[in-house]
Design an enzyme around this catalytic site. Structure first.
Site, mmCIF file in Angstrom:
data_model
loop_
_atom_site.group_PDB
_atom_site.id
_atom_site.type_symbol
_atom_site.label_atom_id
_atom_site.label_comp_id
_atom_site.label_asym_id
_atom_site.label_seq_id
_atom_site.Cartn_x
_atom_site.Cartn_y
_atom_site.Cartn_z
ATOM 1 N N HIS A 19 0.843 -1.205 0.000
ATOM 2 C CA HIS A 19 0.000 0.000 0.000
ATOM 3 C C HIS A 19 0.882 1.261 0.000
ATOM 4 C CE1 HIS A 19 -3.195 -2.547 2.284
ATOM 5 N NE2 HIS A 19 -3.602 -2.420 1.042
ATOM 6 N N LYS A 43 -15.441 -6.695 5.518
ATOM 7 C CA LYS A 43 -14.454 -7.587 6.139
ATOM 8 C C LYS A 43 -14.477 -7.427 7.653
ATOM 9 C CE LYS A 43 -11.513 -7.147 2.137
ATOM 10 N NZ LYS A 43 -10.346 -6.497 1.554
ATOM 11 N N ARG A 92 -2.015 -5.942 -8.593
ATOM 12 C CA ARG A 92 -0.940 -6.848 -8.190
ATOM 13 C C ARG A 92 -0.721 -7.962 -9.191
ATOM 14 N NH1 ARG A 92 -3.507 -8.319 -2.680
ATOM 15 N NH2 ARG A 92 -5.236 -8.140 -4.138
ATOM 16 N N SER A 131 -3.404 -7.751 3.039
ATOM 17 C CA SER A 131 -3.545 -7.498 4.477
ATOM 18 C C SER A 131 -3.919 -8.782 5.212
ATOM 19 C CB SER A 131 -4.578 -6.408 4.720
ATOM 20 O OG SER A 131 -4.099 -5.187 4.190
HETATM 21 N N1 COA Z 1 -0.343 -3.933 -1.912
HETATM 22 C C1 COA Z 1 -0.702 -4.769 -0.925
HETATM 23 N N2 COA Z 1 -1.955 -5.224 -0.756
HETATM 24 C C2 COA Z 1 -2.875 -4.779 -1.613
HETATM 25 C C3 COA Z 1 -2.582 -3.908 -2.668
HETATM 26 C C4 COA Z 1 -1.239 -3.485 -2.800
HETATM 27 N N3 COA Z 1 -0.874 -2.666 -3.769
HETATM 28 N N4 COA Z 1 -3.716 -3.678 -3.350
HETATM 29 C C5 COA Z 1 -4.669 -4.379 -2.748
HETATM 30 N N5 COA Z 1 -4.163 -5.041 -1.699
HETATM 31 C C6 COA Z 1 -4.849 -5.958 -0.815
HETATM 32 C C7 COA Z 1 -5.650 -5.270 0.229
HETATM 33 O O1 COA Z 1 -4.915 -5.099 1.421
HETATM 34 C C8 COA Z 1 -6.782 -6.232 0.424
HETATM 35 O O2 COA Z 1 -6.352 -7.273 1.280
HETATM 36 P P1 COA Z 1 -7.390 -8.096 2.129
HETATM 37 O O3 COA Z 1 -8.457 -8.606 1.197
HETATM 38 O O4 COA Z 1 -6.573 -9.150 2.711
HETATM 39 O O5 COA Z 1 -7.941 -7.104 3.137
HETATM 40 C C9 COA Z 1 -6.991 -6.894 -0.923
HETATM 41 O O6 COA Z 1 -5.785 -6.661 -1.588
HETATM 42 C C10 COA Z 1 -8.115 -6.307 -1.707
HETATM 43 O O7 COA Z 1 -7.890 -4.929 -1.783
HETATM 44 P P2 COA Z 1 -9.045 -3.929 -2.092
HETATM 45 O O8 COA Z 1 -9.853 -4.370 -3.236
HETATM 46 O O9 COA Z 1 -8.420 -2.567 -2.173
HETATM 47 O O10 COA Z 1 -10.002 -4.103 -0.847
HETATM 48 P P3 COA Z 1 -10.296 -3.159 0.256
HETATM 49 O O11 COA Z 1 -11.260 -3.805 1.135
HETATM 50 O O12 COA Z 1 -9.047 -2.711 0.915
HETATM 51 O O13 COA Z 1 -10.984 -1.872 -0.465
HETATM 52 C C11 COA Z 1 -12.791 -0.660 -1.620
HETATM 53 C C12 COA Z 1 -12.096 -1.986 -1.338
HETATM 54 C C13 COA Z 1 -12.770 0.261 -0.407
HETATM 55 C C14 COA Z 1 -12.068 0.114 -2.699
HETATM 56 C C15 COA Z 1 -14.216 -0.994 -2.081
HETATM 57 O O14 COA Z 1 -14.737 -1.999 -1.248
HETATM 58 C C16 COA Z 1 -15.158 0.177 -2.026
HETATM 59 O O15 COA Z 1 -15.103 1.064 -2.843
HETATM 60 N N6 COA Z 1 -16.069 0.184 -1.022
HETATM 61 C C17 COA Z 1 -17.040 1.253 -0.812
HETATM 62 C C18 COA Z 1 -18.459 0.793 -1.165
HETATM 63 C C19 COA Z 1 -18.710 0.949 -2.640
HETATM 64 O O16 COA Z 1 -18.649 2.015 -3.196
HETATM 65 N N7 COA Z 1 -19.027 -0.182 -3.284
HETATM 66 C C20 COA Z 1 -19.257 -0.223 -4.690
HETATM 67 C C21 COA Z 1 -17.944 -0.293 -5.418
HETATM 68 S S1 COA Z 1 -18.149 -0.194 -7.152
#
Ligand code: COA
Length: 164
Positions: A19, A43, A92, A131
């Protein structure tokens, strides 16, 4: 040329070196980069919202133009309310692509095309990092050296929780 106000949103439970790599690179492109922590993540989080915000603060100290915030509800609503011009995502691996494409297209629809989604390719050093994986290894006593910033690791150790 800077690209205006950008948002990097996630659960950050906890923030990882992957991140942080994205944050550093996005901050260099943005006039202001908001790191937005989701309050209504589906989550089950290990760290509280305040702890997650604090760890992001520790990790991003000294990076110019970074603002930390939290939000609930739709990302698109936050984007509109805060005049965000672009949402940043880290890619990724190819398996991230389909999910990201869907989200980017849904967000484009919900914002009426008002914000772009920009993808940065994750540094290969962190392409296997998530994560959840970090938490699992941490809770079971494995080595996560370098996969989270050192100060975040210290914070995690002092906020270790008992898992029932
Ligand atoms: N390096 C390390 N880890 C990474 C990464 C990177 N560059 N990019 C992603 N990850 C990891 C994250 O830590 C996460 O790990 P986890 O599943 O073990 O927690 C996983 O990859 C998925 O990441 P991400 O898709 O970014 O999930 P998130 O829960 O952190 O965030 C949101 C997702 C917040 C962007 C999305 O849920 C959202 O927009 N929510 C708001 C509600 C909404 O608008 N919904 C409709 C969306 S169209």
């Amino acid at each position: 040329m800077k690209l205006g106000k950008m948002l990097y949103a996630g659960t950050f439970d906890p923030i990882t070196s992957g991140h942080l790599d994205i944050i550093r690179r996005a901050a260099a492109l943005a006039d202001e980069l908001i790191v937005g922590v989701l309050t209504n993540s589906s989550k089950r989080c290990y760290f509280t919202l305040d702890e997650r915000l604090e760890m992001i603060g520790i990790a991003t100290e000294g990076i110019g133009g970074v603002v930390i915030d939290s939000f609930g509800g739709l990302l698109a609503d936050y984007v509109k309310a805060n005049s965000v011009g672009a949402v940043v995502r880290g890619l990724r691996a190819t398996m991230d692509f389909e999910y990201e494409l869907q989200m980017a297209q849904m967000n484009a629809r919900l914002t009426g095309g008002g914000a772009e989604t920009l993808f940065l390719m994750t540094n290969p050093r962190y392409s296997f990092v998530s994560s959840s994986l970090i938490k699992e290894v941490f809770v079971l006593g494995g080595d996560i050296d370098g996969l989270v910033p050192a100060a975040v690791y210290d914070y995690m150790c002092s906020h270790r929780k008992e898992i029932k």
